[in-house]
Scaffold this active site. Structure first.
Site, short mmCIF file in Angstrom:
data_model
loop_
_atom_site.label_atom_id
_atom_site.label_comp_id
_atom_site.label_asym_id
_atom_site.label_seq_id
_atom_site.Cartn_x
_atom_site.Cartn_y
_atom_site.Cartn_z
CD GLU A 63 -5.69 -6.62 0.97
OE1 GLU A 63 -5.72 -5.90 1.71
OE2 GLU A 63 -6.36 -7.70 0.99
CB CYS A 102 -7.75 -6.26 -2.40
SG CYS A 102 -7.86 -4.71 -1.39
ZN ZN Z 1 -9.53 -5.04 0.10
#
Ligand code: ZN
Length: 136
Positions: free
Chosen positions: A57, A91
């Site tokens: 990500e 993330c």
């Molecule tokens: Zn991550």
């Protein structure tokens, strides 16, 4: 039925093969739909010094933002795992920097059964200034 996010999901799926994961053996692919309409992809890139590992990500988000995109409209995350490839805490925090709280997050596992969330569902009460700075 197809929609504008089908290409995003497919791009995430196709990125799985680019993962570098000799340690976890887990391969994850991600794709972001950026403000220009362009799709950027990412895969997890691990490191012998584990803390230097970068998730799929963040790879995709950083690629987009370093190419002068203004924000991320949506992200798709998938992998060759049985469970859904939910984003880790780091993330989610990075996503909150470049995505609005109502941005869409698609998540699936190897069966490609996609679940759809809004970012605020995955990171409620987030610490961010997205609404203050997105007009910059
Ligand atoms: Zn991550």
């Amino acid at each position: 039925m197809t929609d504008k996010y089908d290409a995003l999901k497919l791009a995430a799926q196709n990125s799985i093969d680019n993962a570098y994961s000799p340690y976890s053996k887990i391969k994850i692919g991600a794709a972001v739909l950026a403000s220009s309409g362009k799709i950027y992809t990412g895969a997890n890139i691990e490191n012998a010094s584990y803390g230097a590992t970068i998730c799929a990500e963040r790879t995709a988000i950083v690629k987009a933002m370093s190419e002068n995109e203004k924000y991320i409209e949506a992200i798709a995350i998938t992998g060759d795992i049985n469970d859904y490839a939910f984003p880790c805490g780091i993330c989610r925090q990075v996503m909150s920097e470049f995505m609005s709280k109502d941005s869409i997050v698609f998540v699936s596992g190897k069966d490609r059964e996609w679940k759809t969330f809004k970012l605020k569902e995955l990171l409620p009460n987030s610490f961010d200034f997205y609404d203050d700075i997105k007009g910059r």
